[in-house]
Design a protein around this motif. Structure first.
Motif, PDB file in Angstrom:
ATOM      1  N   THR A 207       1.989  10.468  -2.612  1.00 21.37           N
ATOM      2  CA  THR A 207       1.600   9.239  -1.932  1.00 21.37           C
ATOM      3  C   THR A 207       2.536   8.994  -0.757  1.00 21.37           C
ATOM      4  N   VAL A 208       1.969   9.024   0.456  1.00 19.57           N
ATOM      5  CA  VAL A 208       2.770   8.826   1.660  1.00 19.57           C
ATOM      6  C   VAL A 208       2.102   7.731   2.492  1.00 19.57           C
ATOM      7  N   ARG A 209       2.749   6.579   2.570  1.00 17.60           N
ATOM      8  CA  ARG A 209       2.272   5.465   3.387  1.00 17.60           C
ATOM      9  C   ARG A 209       3.249   5.265   4.532  1.00 17.60           C
ATOM     10  N   LEU A 210       2.730   5.222   5.734  1.00 16.46           N
ATOM     11  CA  LEU A 210       3.580   5.191   6.911  1.00 16.46           C
ATOM     12  C   LEU A 210       2.786   4.681   8.097  1.00 16.46           C
ATOM     13  N   SER A 211       3.436   4.503   9.236  1.00  8.94           N
ATOM     14  CA  SER A 211       2.725   4.036  10.421  1.00  8.94           C
ATOM     15  C   SER A 211       1.803   5.128  10.933  1.00  8.94           C
TER      16      SER A 211
ATOM     17  N   THR B 226      10.008  -0.717   8.293  1.00 11.48           N
ATOM     18  CA  THR B 226       8.614  -0.953   8.687  1.00 11.48           C
ATOM     19  C   THR B 226       7.789   0.331   8.574  1.00 11.48           C
ATOM     20  N   ALA B 227       8.218   1.245   7.729  1.00 17.39           N
ATOM     21  CA  ALA B 227       7.492   2.496   7.443  1.00 17.39           C
ATOM     22  C   ALA B 227       7.230   3.315   8.695  1.00 17.39           C
TER      23      ALA B 227
ATOM     24  N   VAL C  59      -6.517  10.510   7.522  1.00 21.07           N
ATOM     25  CA  VAL C  59      -5.725   9.414   6.966  1.00 21.07           C
ATOM     26  C   VAL C  59      -6.680   8.297   6.565  1.00 21.07           C
ATOM     27  N   THR C  60      -6.190   7.386   5.738  1.00 16.73           N
ATOM     28  CA  THR C  60      -6.952   6.204   5.352  1.00 16.73           C
ATOM     29  C   THR C  60      -6.162   4.966   5.759  1.00 16.73           C
ATOM     30  N   PRO C  61      -6.794   4.027   6.455  1.00 17.54           N
ATOM     31  CA  PRO C  61      -6.067   2.807   6.830  1.00 17.54           C
ATOM     32  C   PRO C  61      -5.533   2.099   5.598  1.00 17.54           C
ATOM     33  N   PHE C  62      -4.312   1.621   5.717  1.00 17.02           N
ATOM     34  CA  PHE C  62      -3.661   0.887   4.648  1.00 17.02           C
ATOM     35  C   PHE C  62      -3.345  -0.499   5.173  1.00 17.02           C
ATOM     36  N   GLU C  63      -3.521  -1.482   4.344  1.00 17.75           N
ATOM     37  CA  GLU C  63      -3.349  -2.861   4.784  1.00 17.75           C
ATOM     38  C   GLU C  63      -1.925  -3.113   5.274  1.00 17.75           C
ATOM     39  N   ASP C  64      -1.834  -3.605   6.524  1.00 15.04           N
ATOM     40  CA  ASP C  64      -0.517  -4.003   7.029  1.00 15.04           C
ATOM     41  C   ASP C  64      -0.013  -5.181   6.203  1.00 15.04           C
TER      42      ASP C  64
ATOM     43  N   ALA D 246      -0.288   0.631   9.360  1.00 12.07           N
ATOM     44  CA  ALA D 246      -0.110   1.503   8.203  1.00 12.07           C
ATOM     45  C   ALA D 246      -1.343   2.346   7.859  1.00 12.07           C
ATOM     46  N   VAL D 247      -1.070   3.565   7.397  1.00 11.60           N
ATOM     47  CA  VAL D 247      -2.091   4.461   6.873  1.00 11.60           C
ATOM     48  C   VAL D 247      -1.502   5.198   5.676  1.00 11.60           C
ATOM     49  N   THR D 248      -2.387   5.816   4.913  1.00 12.37           N
ATOM     50  CA  THR D 248      -2.004   6.739   3.847  1.00 12.37           C
ATOM     51  C   THR D 248      -2.455   8.134   4.234  1.00 12.37           C
ATOM     52  N   LEU D 249      -1.576   9.124   4.100  1.00 13.47           N
ATOM     53  CA  LEU D 249      -1.963  10.503   4.393  1.00 13.47           C
ATOM     54  C   LEU D 249      -2.963  10.990   3.356  1.00 13.47           C
TER      55      LEU D 249
END
Length: 230
Positions: free
Chosen positions: A101-105, A159-160, A70-75, A87-90
């Motif tokens: 594109t899947v962004r989730l906790s 909140t994903a 996963v890649t960290p995604f800005e909260d 948040a992260v992106t798969l």
């Protein structure tokens, strides 16, 4: 549960030597042992996943020792109730996702990884004779209250921290959907039932067609929750 009680009884009877044996042999059943995405599912798995909430560094560290990524995604909080948390992106799972594109906790990403590796892919190979190539998802983030109501509690999608899964495409090209195959007397129906039942050991909340009409065509998955599985 019986395995967990047996392990604890063994520890109580045998002392530290039994304690060490239990940690080495049955870490998935013991709530105090570290979580690994590669461990088999145990009685403590969903508790360990839920405990990752609010500890993004610990969650990200799980993926550093895994084949998943996963890649960290800005909260980002858009309102007091809505936004991305932990948040992260798969990036790399056992199957692709559609839309991609899947962004989730991060805890939910960890739960998905365990579910895919230990439940979805083995069941697909055994029951359907083919691996899952792609998972069809209906979304993670949506700033709304439960069921889109104008009042009441906010959805975990706000909140994903939830994802809705509608179906699967196999490597051999076959397509399986909850709308068309749930409850069917078929291999596809058996596959969906198995991954729901065994997924309950991973997710804090797993809702599907048996829960209510609003979930007739998808699984609703959360890393958090109180063990609701229907």
């Amino acid at each position: 549960m019986l395995v967990t009680l047996a392990v604890l009884a063994l520890v109580a009877y045998g002392g530290w030597r039994a304690f060490d044996y239990a940690e080495e042999t049955y870490p998935q059943h013991l709530p105090w042992t570290p979580l690994s995405l590669d461990d088999p599912i145990g009685h403590a798995t969903s508790l360990k996943v839920a405990a990752l909430s609010g500890d993004k560094p610990a969650c990200l560290a799980l993926f550093e020792t895994s084949d998943l990524a996963v890649t960290p995604f800005e909260d980002r909080m858009e309102t007091e109730q809505c936004g991305y948390v932990d948040a992260v992106t798969l990036d790399r799972m056992t199957a692709g996702y559609s839309p991609s594109t899947v962004r989730l906790s991060c805890p939910l990403a960890a739960a998905l990884g365990i579910w895919e590796q230990d439940v979805v892919q083995p069941a697909a190979r055994r029951v359907l004779g083919s691996e899952v190539a792609s998972i069809r998802q209906l979304g993670t983030y949506s700033c709304r209250r439960l069921y889109g109501r104008e009042s009441g509690n906010w959805s975990q999608h706000a909140t994903a921290q939830a994802i809705d899964i509608a179906g699967f495409t196999l490597a051999d090209g076959r397509s399986i959907s909850l709308a068309g195959d749930w409850g069917a007397d078929s291999d596809a129906g058996a596959f969906l039932l198995e991954i729901r039942n065994r997924g309950c050991g991973v997710f804090g909340t797993m809702l599907g067609p048996e829960y209510n009409a609003a979930h007739r065509d998808h699984f609703h998955l959360q890393a958090n929750g109180y063990g609701t599985c229907r």
